[in-house]
Scaffold this motif. Structure first.
Motif, PDB file in Angstrom:
ATOM      1  N   ASP A 145       0.439  -0.860  -0.161  1.00  8.17           N
ATOM      2  CA  ASP A 145      -0.261  -0.181   0.229  1.00  8.17           C
ATOM      3  C   ASP A 145       0.916   1.181  -0.061  1.00  8.17           C
ATOM      4  O   ASP A 145       0.393   2.206  -1.168  1.00  8.17           O
ATOM      5  CB  ASP A 145      -1.081  -0.364   1.303  1.00  8.17           C
ATOM      6  CG  ASP A 145      -2.367  -1.090   1.166  1.00  8.17           C
ATOM      7  OD1 ASP A 145      -2.291  -1.269   0.111  1.00  8.17           O
ATOM      8  OD2 ASP A 145      -2.422  -1.931   1.891  1.00  8.17           O
ATOM      9  N   SER A 288      -1.848   4.596   4.326  1.00  8.79           N
ATOM     10  CA  SER A 288      -2.310   4.742   5.736  1.00  8.79           C
ATOM     11  C   SER A 288      -3.436   3.727   5.362  1.00  8.79           C
ATOM     12  O   SER A 288      -3.277   3.505   6.278  1.00  8.79           O
ATOM     13  CB  SER A 288      -3.405   6.000   5.376  1.00  8.79           C
ATOM     14  OG  SER A 288      -2.625   6.837   6.056  1.00  8.79           O
ATOM     15  N   ILE A 289      -3.223   3.408   4.076  1.00 12.07           N
ATOM     16  CA  ILE A 289      -4.158   2.154   3.812  1.00 12.07           C
ATOM     17  C   ILE A 289      -3.600   0.252   4.190  1.00 12.07           C
ATOM     18  O   ILE A 289      -4.192  -0.621   4.965  1.00 12.07           O
ATOM     19  CB  ILE A 289      -4.713   1.463   2.599  1.00 12.07           C
ATOM     20  CG1 ILE A 289      -5.528   3.163   2.170  1.00 12.07           C
ATOM     21  CG2 ILE A 289      -5.401   0.265   2.533  1.00 12.07           C
ATOM     22  CD1 ILE A 289      -6.025   3.221   0.741  1.00 12.07           C
ATOM     23  N   ILE A 292      -4.464  -0.897   8.111  1.00  9.43           N
ATOM     24  CA  ILE A 292      -5.256  -1.775   7.655  1.00  9.43           C
ATOM     25  C   ILE A 292      -5.714  -3.600   6.668  1.00  9.43           C
ATOM     26  O   ILE A 292      -4.951  -3.600   6.433  1.00  9.43           O
ATOM     27  CB  ILE A 292      -7.042  -1.604   6.458  1.00  9.43           C
ATOM     28  CG1 ILE A 292      -7.336   0.426   6.691  1.00  9.43           C
ATOM     29  CG2 ILE A 292      -8.217  -2.312   6.920  1.00  9.43           C
ATOM     30  CD1 ILE A 292      -8.637   1.133   6.111  1.00  9.43           C
ATOM     31  N   ASN A 294      -7.282  -5.700   7.295  1.00  8.07           N
ATOM     32  CA  ASN A 294      -7.915  -6.627   6.539  1.00  8.07           C
ATOM     33  C   ASN A 294      -7.844  -6.255   4.888  1.00  8.07           C
ATOM     34  O   ASN A 294      -8.446  -5.038   5.086  1.00  8.07           O
ATOM     35  CB  ASN A 294      -9.592  -6.736   7.338  1.00  8.07           C
ATOM     36  CG  ASN A 294     -11.007  -6.972   7.160  1.00  8.07           C
ATOM     37  OD1 ASN A 294     -11.231  -7.117   5.681  1.00  8.07           O
ATOM     38  ND2 ASN A 294     -11.437  -8.333   7.340  1.00  8.07           N
ATOM     39  N   ASN A 295      -7.890  -7.445   3.535  1.00  9.28           N
ATOM     40  CA  ASN A 295      -7.859  -6.630   2.570  1.00  9.28           C
ATOM     41  C   ASN A 295      -9.334  -6.290   1.931  1.00  9.28           C
ATOM     42  O   ASN A 295      -9.538  -5.219   1.549  1.00  9.28           O
ATOM     43  CB  ASN A 295      -7.096  -8.025   2.129  1.00  9.28           C
ATOM     44  CG  ASN A 295      -5.869  -8.280   2.218  1.00  9.28           C
ATOM     45  OD1 ASN A 295      -5.248  -6.951   1.984  1.00  9.28           O
ATOM     46  ND2 ASN A 295      -5.858  -9.351   2.402  1.00  9.28           N
ATOM     47  N   ARG A 297     -11.897  -4.623   3.865  1.00  5.15           N
ATOM     48  CA  ARG A 297     -12.510  -3.500   4.284  1.00  5.15           C
ATOM     49  C   ARG A 297     -11.575  -2.332   3.503  1.00  5.15           C
ATOM     50  O   ARG A 297     -11.668  -1.364   3.198  1.00  5.15           O
ATOM     51  CB  ARG A 297     -12.136  -3.507   5.565  1.00  5.15           C
ATOM     52  CG  ARG A 297     -13.131  -4.289   6.605  1.00  5.15           C
ATOM     53  CD  ARG A 297     -12.456  -4.052   8.699  1.00  5.15           C
ATOM     54  NE  ARG A 297     -13.196  -5.036   9.241  1.00  5.15           N
ATOM     55  CZ  ARG A 297     -13.562  -5.271   9.935  1.00  5.15           C
ATOM     56  NH1 ARG A 297     -12.686  -5.288  10.970  1.00  5.15           N
ATOM     57  NH2 ARG A 297     -14.472  -5.690  11.334  1.00  5.15           N
ATOM     58  N   ALA A 298      -9.963  -2.924   3.675  1.00  7.64           N
ATOM     59  CA  ALA A 298      -8.970  -1.932   2.538  1.00  7.64           C
ATOM     60  C   ALA A 298      -9.764  -1.819   1.224  1.00  7.64           C
ATOM     61  O   ALA A 298      -9.863  -0.762   0.782  1.00  7.64           O
ATOM     62  CB  ALA A 298      -7.985  -2.954   3.310  1.00  7.64           C
ATOM     63  N   LEU A 301     -12.937   0.180   0.886  1.00  5.99           N
ATOM     64  CA  LEU A 301     -12.641   1.870   1.326  1.00  5.99           C
ATOM     65  C   LEU A 301     -12.048   2.579   0.157  1.00  5.99           C
ATOM     66  O   LEU A 301     -12.222   3.462  -0.173  1.00  5.99           O
ATOM     67  CB  LEU A 301     -11.408   1.433   2.614  1.00  5.99           C
ATOM     68  CG  LEU A 301     -10.785   3.572   2.717  1.00  5.99           C
ATOM     69  CD1 LEU A 301     -12.083   4.446   3.922  1.00  5.99           C
ATOM     70  CD2 LEU A 301     -10.398   2.703   4.361  1.00  5.99           C
ATOM     71  N   ARG A 352      -5.160  -4.703  -3.501  1.00  7.84           N
ATOM     72  CA  ARG A 352      -6.120  -5.766  -2.248  1.00  7.84           C
ATOM     73  C   ARG A 352      -7.119  -6.437  -2.863  1.00  7.84           C
ATOM     74  O   ARG A 352      -7.299  -7.181  -1.779  1.00  7.84           O
ATOM     75  CB  ARG A 352      -6.933  -4.464  -2.234  1.00  7.84           C
ATOM     76  CG  ARG A 352      -5.649  -3.687  -0.702  1.00  7.84           C
ATOM     77  CD  ARG A 352      -5.327  -4.544   0.306  1.00  7.84           C
ATOM     78  NE  ARG A 352      -4.950  -3.422   1.455  1.00  7.84           N
ATOM     79  CZ  ARG A 352      -4.717  -3.829   2.772  1.00  7.84           C
ATOM     80  NH1 ARG A 352      -4.736  -5.011   2.921  1.00  7.84           N
ATOM     81  NH2 ARG A 352      -3.705  -3.120   4.086  1.00  7.84           N
ATOM     82  N   THR A 356      -7.720  -9.887  -1.260  1.00  2.00           N
ATOM     83  CA  THR A 356      -9.087  -9.888  -1.281  1.00  2.00           C
ATOM     84  C   THR A 356     -10.062 -11.297  -1.482  1.00  2.00           C
ATOM     85  O   THR A 356     -10.511 -12.372  -0.505  1.00  2.00           O
ATOM     86  CB  THR A 356     -10.106  -8.498  -1.666  1.00  2.00           C
ATOM     87  OG1 THR A 356      -9.261  -7.748  -1.216  1.00  2.00           O
ATOM     88  CG2 THR A 356     -11.507  -8.977  -1.197  1.00  2.00           C
TER      89      THR A 356
END
Length: 431
Positions: A145, A288-289, A292, A294-295, A297-298, A301, A352, A356
């Motif tokens: 990220d 900033s990601i 996170i 959890n893939n 949720r990222a 987002l 991501r 995921t």
């Protein structure tokens, strides 16, 4: 420059270094390398080539179209080449492609116009393959990220820096518009060699990286077809969205000098002054990601951030037309909204997505699939401006494009959010 397969002392140090030290080293190398590479493509756009036209079309539009056609051709080739490229071939490929692009500027300067237009195609085509080679160094890592964001924001920073350097070369060194791209490119080529060496020292992703982000590997033709069939609806929405983003980004990059002049600004520093804060803010947001874990949720987002970017495009343009903000603020906010949508596709989004759904593959395939359509859209927008809206100024065309991207792009990304939310629930249920 020596590019060898055996492990160097720098690579051994990177294997033992702390995550923070590794991230800083890799981010700086990726950012600086692609800043130099992107400048090989974009410095010429600061020139206006006024009073030159052929067949009723402005000479600069011919140049931009041929470069974009070369870039688009590379994206179709890259679907296969980049997705199958072995790691050991990356450094040589980057060096070869960058060298061809630079030599093209020499022939552009030597050959009289309009015959020199063809060399813009040979500048764009090799550079269109380089991004996938560079991103291959940073994908599939726990800190991708941050690394991907550092690499991607170099688009923004380099577009401004390249135009500023080109402007200074013409103004202060009295270099003509035709020789300026070569002179500017040579200024970037020496540091390019150093940063390529730096990036080539990175060790491959570790077993822990693969456990967190899924294994990254070349994809065969059958594997690529299976992936597309699995995520067909979502990919169509994303690629349509990305095509619009690419077209608008190219419009902004290639003709921002024309827009600024219509707005009453003719200072080379304006490009760096507006692009630098965008680069820094996008880097912070995308980087900033990494916090996170959890893939899914990222991933979701990032989709929401892209949607917010589309909203910002429309709102900022409305505020500018109403006189609530001035041109520099408007152009900065337009850049922010555009790159909130564009940069994720070139950094964290597809990485991501693979993580995921725990899908073994390569980001390069997805990126070049999207880019191949994206640059066709970019060519279409330029043709439409020239043949359908030739009487419209670049400023007004830019304003119309802002609204169109805000509305149509926002619709596509909303559809993608609902699709991938439903897809993930079914995916987890089947697991």
């Amino acid at each position: 420059m020596e590019l060898i397969d055996q492990e160097s002392s720098v690579t051994r140090w990177l294997r033992r270094s702390s995550p923070l030290a590794f991230t800083i080293y890799a981010s700086v190398a990726a950012f600086c390398l692609y800043t130099c590479i992107f400048a090989l493509r974009k410095t010429f756009t600061v020139a206006t080539f006024s009073d030159i036209s052929y067949l009723g079309i402005d000479y600069k539009i011919w140049l931009v179209m041929f470069q974009v056609m070369g870039y688009a051709s590379a994206k179709f080739l890259g679907i296969k080449i980049i997705s199958e490229l072995k790691a050991r071939s990356r450094a040589f490929g980057i060096l070869l492609m960058s060298g061809i692009a630079t030599i093209s500027w020499l022939f552009f300067a030597l050959v009289p116009h309009p015959c020199n237009i063809i060399f813009l195609f040979f500048n764009g085509m090799p550079l269109g393959l380089v991004w996938g080679m560079v991103f291959g160094y940073v994908e599939g890592r726990r800190n991708t990220d941050v690394l991907g964001a550092a690499l991607a924001v170099s688009f923004i920073f380099s577009a401004g820096l390249g135009k500023s350097v080109g402007g200074f070369v013409m103004r202060d060194w009295q270099v003509s518009e035709f020789w300026m791209p070569l002179v500017s490119s040579l200024l970037f080529f020496v540091p390019l060699l150093f940063f390529l060496w730096m990036l080539n020292q990175l060790p491959p992703p570790s077993a822990q990286d693969e456990a967190v982000r899924a294994k990254r590997q070349p994809m065969t033709g059958a594997e690529r077809k299976k992936f597309v069939a699995t995520f067909m609806v979502g990919l169509v929405l994303l690629i349509l969205m990305y095509a619009m983003l690419t077209a608008f980004r190219d419009l902004r990059d290639n003709f921002s000098a024309d827009v600024w002049k219509e707005l009453g600004y003719d200072n080379p520093q304006i490009f760096t002054r507006t692009e630098t804060p965008i680069s820094l803010l996008i880097l912070v947001i995308m980087g900033s990601i990494v916090f996170i874990a959890n893939n899914y949720r990222a991933f979701m987002l990032v989709l929401v951030l892209i949607l917010l970017g589309m909203v910002l495009l429309g709102v900022a343009t409305w505020m500018f037309q109403e006189g609530l903000i001035g041109p520099p603020v408007w152009m900065t906010l337009i850049g922010m909204g555009l790159y909130l949508g564009y940069i994720p596709f070139n950094s964290v989004f597809f990485d991501r997505m693979l993580a995921t759904f725990r899908y073994a593959g390569t980001v390069g395939f997805l990126m070049y699939l999207a880019d191949s359509v994206g640059y066709v859209g970019s060519i279409g927008v330029m043709f439409y401006k020239q043949f359908g809206r030739a009487d419209v100024s670049w400023l007004n065309y830019f304003i119309s494009g802002s609204y169109a991207l805000s509305i149509l792009g926002g619709g596509c990304i909303l559809g993608a959010i609902f699709y991938f939310r439903r897809k993930y629930r079914g995916w987890v249920g089947e697991a």
